[in-house]
Design an enzyme around this catalytic site. Structure first.
Site, short mmCIF file in Angstrom:
data_model
loop_
_atom_site.label_atom_id
_atom_site.label_comp_id
_atom_site.label_asym_id
_atom_site.label_seq_id
_atom_site.Cartn_x
_atom_site.Cartn_y
_atom_site.Cartn_z
N GLU A 130 0.87 -1.19 0.00
CA GLU A 130 0.00 0.00 0.00
C GLU A 130 0.89 1.23 0.00
O GLU A 130 2.12 1.11 0.06
CB GLU A 130 -0.92 -0.02 1.23
CG GLU A 130 -2.00 -1.08 1.14
CD GLU A 130 -2.95 -1.08 2.32
OE1 GLU A 130 -4.15 -1.18 2.09
OE2 GLU A 130 -2.49 -1.01 3.47
N HIS B 96 -8.95 9.41 3.65
CA HIS B 96 -8.58 8.35 2.71
C HIS B 96 -8.82 8.89 1.30
O HIS B 96 -9.88 9.46 1.03
CB HIS B 96 -9.41 7.09 2.95
CG HIS B 96 -8.82 5.88 2.30
ND1 HIS B 96 -8.86 5.68 0.95
CD2 HIS B 96 -8.16 4.83 2.82
CE1 HIS B 96 -8.24 4.54 0.67
NE2 HIS B 96 -7.81 4.00 1.78
N ARG C 64 -0.63 8.93 2.02
CA ARG C 64 -2.06 9.20 1.86
C ARG C 64 -2.42 10.68 1.81
O ARG C 64 -3.28 11.09 1.04
CB ARG C 64 -2.79 8.61 3.06
CG ARG C 64 -3.63 7.49 2.65
CD ARG C 64 -4.28 6.87 3.83
NE ARG C 64 -4.28 5.45 3.54
CZ ARG C 64 -4.73 4.53 4.35
NH1 ARG C 64 -5.21 4.87 5.51
NH2 ARG C 64 -4.71 3.28 4.00
N HIS D 101 -11.15 9.28 7.39
CA HIS D 101 -10.89 7.85 7.56
C HIS D 101 -10.32 7.49 8.93
O HIS D 101 -10.66 6.46 9.50
CB HIS D 101 -9.90 7.42 6.46
CG HIS D 101 -9.60 5.98 6.41
ND1 HIS D 101 -10.59 5.03 6.21
CD2 HIS D 101 -8.43 5.29 6.53
CE1 HIS D 101 -10.03 3.81 6.19
NE2 HIS D 101 -8.74 3.95 6.40
N ARG E 246 -0.68 8.53 9.28
CA ARG E 246 -0.48 7.10 9.52
C ARG E 246 -0.10 6.37 8.24
O ARG E 246 -0.72 6.57 7.19
CB ARG E 246 -1.76 6.51 10.10
CG ARG E 246 -1.70 5.01 10.33
CD ARG E 246 -2.98 4.52 10.95
NE ARG E 246 -4.11 4.76 10.08
CZ ARG E 246 -4.60 3.89 9.21
NH1 ARG E 246 -4.06 2.70 9.10
NH2 ARG E 246 -5.64 4.19 8.47
C1 SIN Z 1 -7.31 0.60 3.01
O1 SIN Z 1 -7.59 -0.57 2.79
O2 SIN Z 1 -7.01 1.41 2.14
C2 SIN Z 1 -7.35 1.08 4.42
C3 SIN Z 1 -6.24 0.51 5.19
C4 SIN Z 1 -5.85 1.45 6.27
O3 SIN Z 1 -6.52 2.43 6.53
O4 SIN Z 1 -4.79 1.22 6.87
#
Ligand code: SIN
Length: 539
Positions: free
Chosen positions: A127, A243, A289, A350, A385
């Site tokens: 990610e 998010h 993010r 988020h 985060r």
């Molecule tokens: C996501 O699946 O994008 C969220 C995961 C997260 O917030 O750590």
């Protein structure tokens, strides 16, 4: 002034119960901590809805921990520190990256089934801002639901844990600066007191501060507000993560479209079909993010659109359906087929990085009061985060909390405790006020902030303060007061922080100011605001 308690009460005239440890909240932090504590003590676990109805249930992407040979705690630490934009606690990050793998094994021992690859090894995804594939997931994109399934099954079969579902904790009760238990409202609106030697807040986040959020209705910042009223220190609550990719479609909720979709190759396009992330960050769609969310908003403003597109149509149908079954099915309900269609998305609230300040054992500044998971501020996340660090943080610090509570001496008998405040009896339409507050937060305390807007929001919130002096008795009202309490703390800190860092962006102070502002903003009901030095630069 926010009063110490949001209801009047007299413990001498109430039903009372006694247990060793109260855990408030039934997400990963609450379930896991309750299980750990139950190996040596009696626990009452309180959930404001059903046991499997937490924010964790909606977590898609996964849980970040070092398991691959090509990965290391040092790399995980570095990624976490970089994403945290200079405000992480190094000590807390060390704890996370070194203890995460052990806790992951315990989750597996509790029955969680993470996905495996064809060779039987745990499948790892990537990610944003992770330098390695290190995220374990379950049923493709239903990691939270699988963890909650496994842990709640274990909780239900553990004799030393009593579960109270549909119970709402109104406030934590303190005596001589220590937490002595909680005031609870049952499903029949009956109020009672549970005395405990230790109380763990695992109440989750604050998504309902905003009109648009990926969080469920229950994320009403209860723990932060209760802890603040109880005198605990609240840290860094100006840092709220949006998010980048929540579904944006008429009549659909702001459903999370996991960052893992970008991790598996999806790209972002503006309304004109142009890919844009390379203009904003070398990591493109996998930038931190906050960077991606702000880039999306800038593109939306530039093209006069309320959304951008997420495009994974170049990947195979098999990969999309296998890796993202939940998201695929959800979008299809609205006629959007990820295999062939670009998905309209926009940022939505988020996660809150700040929260109830704890030490490395999860203890808050109020003795016998602990905080675990999103409600806490352990220092792991800093100003932003790193994706999928939240589930790991909850289990790592839950384990430490259980160890620390074991060392506590039992609490003795309590003297009479009562709280009385003249309160007006007025019918109050709190749902209308809640929407007003959510809109205010979105408009002025959202992804882009500036002094004028923050002042306006703060003044409006001051006007809403009258609700603290009404005699309110229902959950919706208590939740509204908790949101308002937290909104005030967030707005105050956002006004004070005259710089941009991580998720906090001030258009009137667009630069990061390490000289003045590599610091934490700490608020408490007794002392007001304190600004405290951060730590040395990241490597
Ligand atoms: C996501 O699946 O994008 C969220 C995961 C997260 O917030 O750590």
């Amino acid at each position: 002034m926010i009063p110490r308690y949001i209801v009047n009460f007299d413990l001498e005239r109430m039903r009372r119960e006694r247990t060793d440890v109260v855990v408030v909240g039934a997400g990963i932090a609450g379930l896991y901590t309750a299980l750990q504590v139950s190996t040596y003590a009696d626990v009452i676990l309180i959930s404001k809805k059903k046991l499997d109805d937490s924010n964790t249930r909606w977590a898609q992407g996964g849980i970040a921990a070092v398991t691959a040979k090509s990965d290391s705690p040092a790399l995980h630490r570095q990624d976490t520190l970089v994403a945290g934009a200079g405000l992480c606690s190094r000590a807390a990050v060390e704890v996370l990256v070194h203890e995460g793998p052990e806790r992951l094994k315990e989750l597996i021992a509790y029955g969680t089934q993470f996905d495996k690859d064809d060779e039987g090894r745990y499948a790892l995804t990537r990610e944003g801002a992770h330098s390695k594939r290190r995220i374990l997931h379950a049923h493709g994109d239903a990691t939270g639901a699988e963890i909650v399934r496994a842990l709640s099954e274990r909780v239900r079969e553990t004799p030393r844990i009593t579960v109270l579902e549909d119970h709402f904790v109104i406030d934590v009760v303190t005596h001589e600066q220590q937490c002595v238990g909680v005031l609870v409202m049952g499903p029949d609106d009956d109020m009672f007191f549970i005395q405990s030697d230790a109380t763990v807040l695992a109440t989750g986040g604050a998504g309902q501060l905003y009109r648009y959020t990926t969080n469920p209705e229950i994320a009403t910042a209860d723990g932060i507000a209760m802890a603040y009223r109880a005198g605990a220190e609240i840290q860094d609550v100006e840092f709220i993560q949006f998010h980048p990719t929540a579904l944006y479609y008429p009549d659909a909720p702001r459903f999370l479209i996991s960052e893992a979709v970008r991790g598996e190759g999806a790209i972002l396009r503006n309304i004109n079909g142009q890919r844009f992330m390379e203009q904003y960050h070398p990591l493109k769609e996998l930038a931190p993010r906050d960077v991606v969310a702000r880039a999306i908003v800038t593109e939306m403003e530039r093209t006069n659109s309320a959304y951008v597109y997420l495009d994974i149509t170049h990947e195979s149908e098999e990969l999309i359906k296998h890796r993202f079954p939940t998201i695929y099915k959800f979008c299809l309900q609205y006629g959007l087929d990820m295999v062939t269609d670009w998905i309209p998305v926009a940022p939505a609230c988020h996660y809150i990085m700040g929260g109830v300040r704890t030490d490395l054992h999860g203890e808050t500044s109020t003795s016998r009061l602990f905080a675990c998971g999103e409600v806490s501020c352990t220092g792991v996340h800093g100003a932003n985060r790193l994706a999928s660090n939240s589930l790991s943080e909850a289990v790592v610090f839950g384990h430490r909390i259980a160890k620390r509570i074991k060392e506590l001496a039992p609490l003795g008998a309590l003297p009479p405790i009562r709280f009385e405040l003249p309160r007006e009896h007025r019918p109050a339409n709190v749902m209308k006020e809640r929407v007003k507050l959510q809109k205010l937060m979105l408009r002025h305390v959202g992804l882009k902030r500036h002094e004028k807007g923050l002042q306006k929001a703060s003044q409006e919130m001051e006007r809403m303060m009258r609700f603290f002096h009404y005699a309110l008795r229902d959950r919706e009202s208590f939740e509204f007061l908790n949101l308002l309490n937290t909104a005030l703390l967030t707005t105050r800190a956002a006004l004070l922080r005259e710089e941009s860092r991580g998720s906090h962006y001030r258009s009137d102070f667009p630069q990061t100011d390490d000289l003045i502002w590599r610091k934490h903003i700490i608020q408490s009901i007794q002392e007001g605001v304190r600004i405290e030095g951060g730590e040395a630069d990241v490597e």
